[in-house]
Design an enzyme around this catalytic site. Structure first.
Site, short mmCIF file in Angstrom:
data_model
loop_
_atom_site.label_atom_id
_atom_site.label_comp_id
_atom_site.label_asym_id
_atom_site.label_seq_id
_atom_site.Cartn_x
_atom_site.Cartn_y
_atom_site.Cartn_z
N GLU A 126 37.95 -17.45 -69.47
CA GLU A 126 37.77 -18.17 -68.21
C GLU A 126 39.12 -18.36 -67.52
O GLU A 126 40.18 -18.17 -68.14
CB GLU A 126 37.16 -19.55 -68.52
CG GLU A 126 35.76 -19.50 -69.13
CD GLU A 126 34.65 -19.32 -68.08
OE1 GLU A 126 34.93 -18.78 -66.99
OE2 GLU A 126 33.51 -19.71 -68.38
N HIS A 138 36.32 -14.04 -64.67
CA HIS A 138 36.44 -13.98 -66.13
C HIS A 138 36.15 -12.59 -66.65
O HIS A 138 35.37 -11.83 -66.09
CB HIS A 138 35.63 -15.08 -66.84
CG HIS A 138 34.14 -14.92 -66.84
ND1 HIS A 138 33.30 -15.76 -66.15
CD2 HIS A 138 33.34 -14.06 -67.49
CE1 HIS A 138 32.04 -15.41 -66.38
NE2 HIS A 138 32.04 -14.37 -67.18
N ASN A 185 33.97 -15.72 -61.24
CA ASN A 185 35.24 -16.46 -61.15
C ASN A 185 36.39 -15.65 -61.75
O ASN A 185 37.45 -16.19 -62.04
CB ASN A 185 35.12 -17.82 -61.83
CG ASN A 185 34.84 -17.70 -63.33
OD1 ASN A 185 34.75 -16.60 -63.86
ND2 ASN A 185 34.69 -18.83 -64.00
N ASP A 192 32.23 -10.44 -76.84
CA ASP A 192 32.01 -11.89 -77.01
C ASP A 192 30.63 -12.20 -77.58
O ASP A 192 29.78 -11.32 -77.74
CB ASP A 192 32.22 -12.61 -75.66
CG ASP A 192 31.59 -11.88 -74.49
OD1 ASP A 192 30.70 -11.04 -74.70
OD2 ASP A 192 31.99 -12.14 -73.34
#
Ligand code: GLP
Length: 261
Positions: free
Chosen positions: A159, A154, A152, A70
Site C-alpha cells: 500500500e 498498490h 491507489n 500475496d
C-alpha cells in the site's frame, strides 16, 4: 532513471492475449522459468489464454515455478476469497504446473504452526514470510514478475507508504483496498491483513510486466506516466527498474493523452 516501456493495446482482450504471449514466450525460452504472479480481475483473461494454450497442447508448464504476490491473512486456503482458491480455479487446476512448485503464501501459516505447536499466529506469519523469501531465493530468483495495479497505486498488497526496500511481510490493508476487493467475499468481511511480497522482492525480478485495464485505472496510470518516484505511490518504484513494461489498454490510458499516439 531508466526509460520504461509502454505498450498500449486496444482493449482488455488484446491485453490478455499480449500478457499470455509474454508468459508463453518466457516459458518457451526457458521451461524452468520462475514467475511472480498476480491475482485480481485484471489477470483473469491472461490465465484463460494460458489454460487454452495448454488445452490445445501448445504448451507445457511442467517445469515452471510460480510464486504468487500475496494472500489474505486469517482465512483458510480453501476459502472462496483466498488467492490460493483463485489460482487453483483460474490456472493451477487446469494445467500441468507441478503443485509443489506453485507457491502462494499461507495466510494461516499452517505448516509453521504444525511444526511449532503453541506458537503465536503473528510469529508464525513472520516465519512464513521469511520462508517465502528464502523459497524465492532457493528457486534462483524471479525471472518475470507479472503485476496488476491497485487504484491507489498498490502493487501486490504494498500500500502507499510501503518502503521500497520492503520484503515479504504482513501488512494492514487500506479501507479503499478492502472495499475494492469486497466483491470477492460476497458479503463476508474482507480480511484486514495480508501477506505480500515486498517492493524489493518485486524489484529483484529480472523483468517486470505491469498490466492495467479500464478507466478505473486511468488516474493511477496518469500518475505513473508522470515519472515521479514517490513512496506514496508504490507502483512508481518500478520506474527505476531496468526492464519494466507497462502493458495497458486504451481505457487505462484515457487520462494520459501523451501515451496515446
Ligand atoms: C488486489 C491485489 C493486487 C491487484 C489489485 C488490482 O488488491 N492484491 O495484486 O493488482 O487487487 O486488482 P484488479 O485487477 O481486480 O483491479
Amino acid at each position: 532513471m531508466n526509460d520504461p516501456s509502454w505498450r498500449i493495446v486496444e482493449d482488455y482482450d488484446a491485453l490478455s492475449r499480449e500478457a499470455a504471449a509474454m508468459f508463453l514466450g518466457t516459458v518457451e525460452e526457458n521451461p524452468r522459468s520462475v514467475l511472480l504472479l498476480p491475482t485480481g480481475s485484471t489477470p483473469e483473461g491472461m490465465y484463460r489464454e494460458l489454460v487454452d494454450a495448454w488445452r490445445a497442447r501448445r504448451r507445457s508448464f511442467r517445469r515452471v515455478t510460480t510464486f504468487n504476490l500475496d494472500e489474505y491473512v486469517g482465512i483458510p486456503t480453501s476459502h472462496r476469497g483466498s488467492y490460493r482458491t483463485y489460482m487453483q480455479t483460474r490456472l493451477f487446476d487446469h494445467v500441468d504446473i507441478e503443485p509443489a512448485r506453485a507457491h502462494v503464501p499461507d495466510g494461516l501459516a499452517t505448516e509453521i504452526r504444525r511444526e511449532h505447536p503453541g506458537i503465536r499466529l503473528d510469529r508464525a506469519l513472520e516465519l512464513e514470510c521469511d520462508r517465502y523469501e528464502k523459497s524465492i531465493r532457493d528457486a534462483g530468483g524471479i525471472d518475470v514478475a507479472f503485476l496488476g495495479l491497485g487504484r491507489n497505486g498498490h502493487i501486490g498488497f504494498n500500500e502507499p507508504g510501503s518502503p521500497f526496500d520492503s520484503r515479504t511481510r504482513v501488512v494492514r490493508l487500506h479501507e479503499s483496498t478492502r472495499r475494492a476487493n469486497a466483491p470477492w467475499f460476497e458479503g463476508e468481511r474482507v480480511p484486514e491483513r495480508a501477506i505480500t511480497a515486498g517492493i524489493a522482492t518485486i524489484l529483484d525480478a529480472k523483468s517486470i510486466v505491469l498490466m492495467a485495464s479500464g478507466t478505473a485505472k486511468a488516474d493511477a496510470i496518469a500518475r505513473l506516466a508522470r515519472g515521479e518516484v514517490d513512496p506514496t505511490f508504490p507502483a512508481s518504484a518500478l520506474l527505476a527498474h531496468p526492464r519494466v513494461l507497462f502493458l495497458i489498454d486504451r481505457d487505462a490510458s484515457s487520462s494520459t493523452p501523451a501515451l496515446r499516439d
